[in-house]
Design a protein around this motif. Structure first.
Motif, short mmCIF file in Angstrom:
data_model
loop_
_atom_site.label_atom_id
_atom_site.label_comp_id
_atom_site.label_asym_id
_atom_site.label_seq_id
_atom_site.Cartn_x
_atom_site.Cartn_y
_atom_site.Cartn_z
N GLU A 1 0.82 -1.21 0.00
CA GLU A 1 0.00 0.00 0.00
C GLU A 1 0.85 1.26 0.00
O GLU A 1 0.48 2.26 -0.60
CB GLU A 1 -0.96 -0.04 1.20
CG GLU A 1 -1.91 -1.20 1.05
CD GLU A 1 -2.81 -1.42 2.24
OE1 GLU A 1 -2.88 -0.55 3.10
OE2 GLU A 1 -3.45 -2.48 2.28
N LEU B 1 2.26 1.63 -3.60
CA LEU B 1 1.27 2.07 -4.58
C LEU B 1 0.76 3.49 -4.32
O LEU B 1 0.01 4.04 -5.11
CB LEU B 1 0.06 1.12 -4.60
CG LEU B 1 0.31 -0.28 -5.13
CD1 LEU B 1 -0.93 -1.13 -4.97
CD2 LEU B 1 0.74 -0.24 -6.59
N GLY B 2 1.14 4.06 -3.18
CA GLY B 2 0.65 5.41 -2.86
C GLY B 2 -0.72 5.40 -2.20
O GLY B 2 -1.34 6.45 -2.02
N TRP B 3 -1.21 4.21 -1.87
CA TRP B 3 -2.54 4.11 -1.24
C TRP B 3 -2.52 4.73 0.17
O TRP B 3 -3.49 5.36 0.59
CB TRP B 3 -2.97 2.65 -1.19
CG TRP B 3 -4.27 2.37 -0.51
CD1 TRP B 3 -4.47 1.71 0.66
CD2 TRP B 3 -5.59 2.74 -0.96
NE1 TRP B 3 -5.80 1.64 0.97
CE2 TRP B 3 -6.52 2.26 -0.02
CE3 TRP B 3 -6.06 3.43 -2.09
CZ2 TRP B 3 -7.89 2.46 -0.14
CZ3 TRP B 3 -7.45 3.62 -2.21
CH2 TRP B 3 -8.34 3.13 -1.26
N ARG C 1 -0.86 7.23 1.11
CA ARG C 1 -0.94 8.67 0.92
C ARG C 1 -2.38 9.07 0.58
O ARG C 1 -2.91 10.06 1.09
CB ARG C 1 0.00 9.07 -0.21
CG ARG C 1 0.25 10.54 -0.35
CD ARG C 1 1.26 10.75 -1.48
NE ARG C 1 1.18 12.07 -2.04
CZ ARG C 1 1.90 13.11 -1.59
NH1 ARG C 1 2.74 12.95 -0.62
NH2 ARG C 1 1.77 14.29 -2.15
N GLN C 2 -3.01 8.27 -0.28
CA GLN C 2 -4.42 8.51 -0.62
C GLN C 2 -5.29 8.49 0.63
O GLN C 2 -6.18 9.32 0.81
CB GLN C 2 -4.89 7.44 -1.63
CG GLN C 2 -6.35 7.54 -2.03
CD GLN C 2 -6.64 8.75 -2.90
OE1 GLN C 2 -5.79 9.21 -3.64
NE2 GLN C 2 -7.84 9.29 -2.78
N ARG D 1 -4.47 9.29 3.52
CA ARG D 1 -4.25 10.48 4.33
C ARG D 1 -5.10 11.65 3.85
O ARG D 1 -5.18 12.68 4.51
CB ARG D 1 -2.77 10.86 4.34
CG ARG D 1 -1.94 9.80 5.03
CD ARG D 1 -0.56 10.28 5.33
NE ARG D 1 -0.60 11.38 6.30
CZ ARG D 1 0.45 12.15 6.56
NH1 ARG D 1 1.57 11.97 5.93
NH2 ARG D 1 0.34 13.12 7.45
N LEU D 2 -5.72 11.50 2.70
CA LEU D 2 -6.65 12.53 2.21
C LEU D 2 -8.08 12.20 2.61
O LEU D 2 -9.03 12.78 2.11
CB LEU D 2 -6.53 12.67 0.69
CG LEU D 2 -5.15 13.10 0.20
CD1 LEU D 2 -5.10 13.11 -1.32
CD2 LEU D 2 -4.82 14.48 0.74
N THR D 3 -8.25 11.20 3.48
CA THR D 3 -9.57 10.85 4.00
C THR D 3 -9.54 11.06 5.52
O THR D 3 -8.47 11.20 6.10
CB THR D 3 -9.93 9.38 3.73
OG1 THR D 3 -9.14 8.55 4.60
CG2 THR D 3 -9.67 8.99 2.29
N VAL E 1 5.88 11.17 4.62
CA VAL E 1 4.93 11.40 3.53
C VAL E 1 4.88 12.84 3.05
O VAL E 1 5.54 13.30 2.29
CB VAL E 1 3.50 11.02 3.93
CG1 VAL E 1 2.53 11.35 2.82
CG2 VAL E 1 3.41 9.56 4.26
#
Lengths: 316, 268
Positions: free
Chosen positions: B102, B105-107, B109-110, B112-114, B268
């Protein structure tokens, strides 16, 4: 306090969508962002434009709370970046990555939706992003453009007040790009604020209400596309001419600057007609040429390596 | 492909500025369900955590079913419990190690936008690790029972619970390595390590036949305490040093995972 004073009723100050003050971010000795302040009103569509390394992505990361400024503050609709994210008030579409390969498009959205207190229905964002037909496809089987639409769909889930897009249309074809911007504009009409970083000048020109030009971590220009174009000022008139009367040319209305090199005079002006008429009627000028500046000229003039750090920045 | 649509009539007219924060930091059942589905979609994970331990029992356990331990219990049962521990620990490590994928794949980081809180994310990983470990133990025991292993129900229950819950130590190991190793294929690295740990800790071969040197080494291996405790209801033996072994390794891996996690979120 009970003493009876006349109360002045002030209109409630509108909370800014983005209120960033004096942001600095250094990586070692390199100042990636060096004193950026932003005041973005709700409903604005703002483009961050600048060459690679200008500080666009670093600035976006600080707005999203993905990195902490070395100095300065960020407020998103009156909250810290993390507070705004926790409320689904800000979302972002990143350039690449950020998707799990072993989920379907729908599962990715369903999973993300569970993390917010309130979201739009998954079917609705699937439709808005134009990926309803591929909802059951595994993400690893999706094309680059389809994955970008999925990222867009994810960003729409929380119906955010602020949408931040980093090079949003990378990998989209011309039609996809146009559809995408139509959807963005429709949203802005509902009060959504949109900030996007781009290196497509036409995109900034066509779709942004406001362009913020960044160079070496500083804002060098901030205004509408038309205002930015004017900063690199109107047109350039060049001609071959013996013994030009430089003060006379500089005195013509609209002229910003005159330079003489060899037998060639080059005049930077807001009113090229006046200069051309003067040169052709009052002097022995030959080979007269008029070139107009476009956003690209402004971009190059303001962000190029030899650009003076202009007082234009204050021209907003 | 269809075009992007304009706002549907059901969408609110204005973007709302009144917002709520999710409860429990975003922790929820759907999230855990989807995580488990992802684990089961990974053929490699299914083979190494569910099928292999069961196969090992058929190869190594079944022929020894009629051999007896000093207290008269079946040696086949002994092997079955050991392999249940092995299956559960492999399952938990795999689930924890998924953070490596994860991150790559940058998931992460994704996410962290939630609104998802880091602690809730770790909780989801721990719960999905426990779920896969439970499935692994259950598979092992069902195979064992189907091929004629018989024990008192208390032994099934306690051995199963110890194997299952003890796998948390290895979920922590998986998380630790997942945050440490910058590779998508963290299990290709961890798989062989787990097999060696299982061997040295007495899950594949009983400590009693390992000889003095390896018998001494075994006592310091992370799998040792867990194996001894899980087999304890069968063998009737108990020693507090086994509990100490489990506690120390759980602490080591948890602290490691916490430090690696902190380093990661800072970066990050």
């Amino acid at each position: 306090m009970t003493h009876p004073t006349t109360q002045t009723v002030e209109a409630p100050a509108t909370t800014l969508a983005v209120d960033a003050r004096d942001l600095h971010k250094s990586f070692g000795a390199v100042a990636a962002v060096n004193g950026v302040s932003l005041a973005i009103k709700p409903g604005e569509i703002v483009a961050f434009l600048g060459p690679n390394g200008a500080g666009k992505t670093t600035t976006i990361d600080m707005l999203l709370g993905l990195s902490v400024p070395s100095h300065g503050t960020v407020s998103i609709y009156g909250h810290t970046p993390r507070g705004a994210i926790a409320r689904g008030q800000v979302s972002a579409v990143m350039q690449s990555g950020g998707l799990l390969k072993d989920l379907t498009v729908r599962e990715t959205l369903e999973l993300t939706a569970t993390l917010f207190a309130d979201t739009r229905p998954v079917d609705e964002v699937l439709e808005r992003a134009g990926i309803t037909e591929i909802a059951s496809r595994m993400v690893e089987k999706c094309s680059g453009g389809q994955q970008q639409r999925l990222r867009f769909a994810l960003a729409l889930l929380s119906d955010p007040g602020l949408l931040i897009l980093d090079e949003p249309t990378t990998g989209m074809d011309v039609e996809g790009r146009r559809d995408f911007w139509a959807a963005i504009r429709a949203d802005a009409a509902r009060g959504r604020t949109v900030v996007f970083a781009t290196h497509y000048l036409e995109e900034a020109d066509a779709y942004a209400d406001r362009i913020i030009l960044l160079r070496r971590g500083k804002i060098v220009a901030d205004g509408s596309a038309a205002e930015i174009k004017n900063l690199a000022a109107g047109r350039t008139v060049t001609a071959r001419l013996n013994a030009p009367d430089q003060p006379a040319i500089a005195g013509l209305p609209g002229v910003d600057s005159v330079s003489v090199q060899g037998g060639k005079v080059s005049v930077h002006t807001k009113d090229s007609d006046v200069v051309a008429r003067y040169l052709l009627t009052q002097t022995d000028a030959v080979d007269l040429e008029i070139t107009s500046n476009n956003l690209e000229d402004a971009f190059v003039a303001l962000t190029g390596d030899d650009a003076q750090t202009p007082s234009l920045a204050e021209g907003n | 492909m269809s075009t992007l649509a304009t706002p549907s009539p059901t969408q609110p007219e204005r973007v709302s500025l009144e917002r709520r924060v999710p409860s429990a930091g975003g922790l929820n059942v759907t999230f855990i369900k989807i995580e488990i589905r992802r684990l089961l979609r990974n053929r490699r994970t299914v083979i190494f955590t569910l099928l292999m331990p069961a196969l090992f029992f058929l190869i190594f356990g079944l022929p020894n079913k009629d051999q007896h331990l000093p207290n008269g219990q079946s040696y086949g049962s002994y092997i079955l419990i050991s392999l249940a521990v092995y299956g559960a620990m492999t399952a938990a490590t795999s689930a924890g190690g998924m953070v490596a994928v994860e991150r790559a794949l940058g998931w992460s980081r994704q996410l962290r936008l939630t609104p998802l809180q880091p602690a809730a994310y770790i909780a989801v990983k721990a719960l999905s690790a426990l779920s896969l470990a439970l499935l692994s133990v259950a598979t092992e025991f069902v195979i064992g029972f189907a091929f004629g292993v018989r024990m008192d129900w208390q032994i099934w229950l306690i051995a199963g619970l110890v194997a299952w819950l003890g796998s948390l130590t290895f979920a922590a190991l998986g998380l630790f390595m997942g945050y440490l190793v910058p590779s998508q294929n963290v299990m290709q690295l961890l798989g062989p390590i787990l097999a060696v740990l299982a061997m040295l800790g007495g899950l594949f071969v009983p400590i009693s036949v390992m000889g003095t040197t390896f018998g001494e080494i075994a006592k310091f291996v992370p799998t040792y305490g867990l194996g001894q405790l899980a087999r304890s209801p069968l063998t009737g033996d108990f020693d507090w040093s086994w509990v100490v072994n489990v506690a120390i390794w759980l602490a080591v891996f948890t602290v490691g995972a916490t430090l690696a996690f902190r380093r990661d979120t800072k970066r990050v």
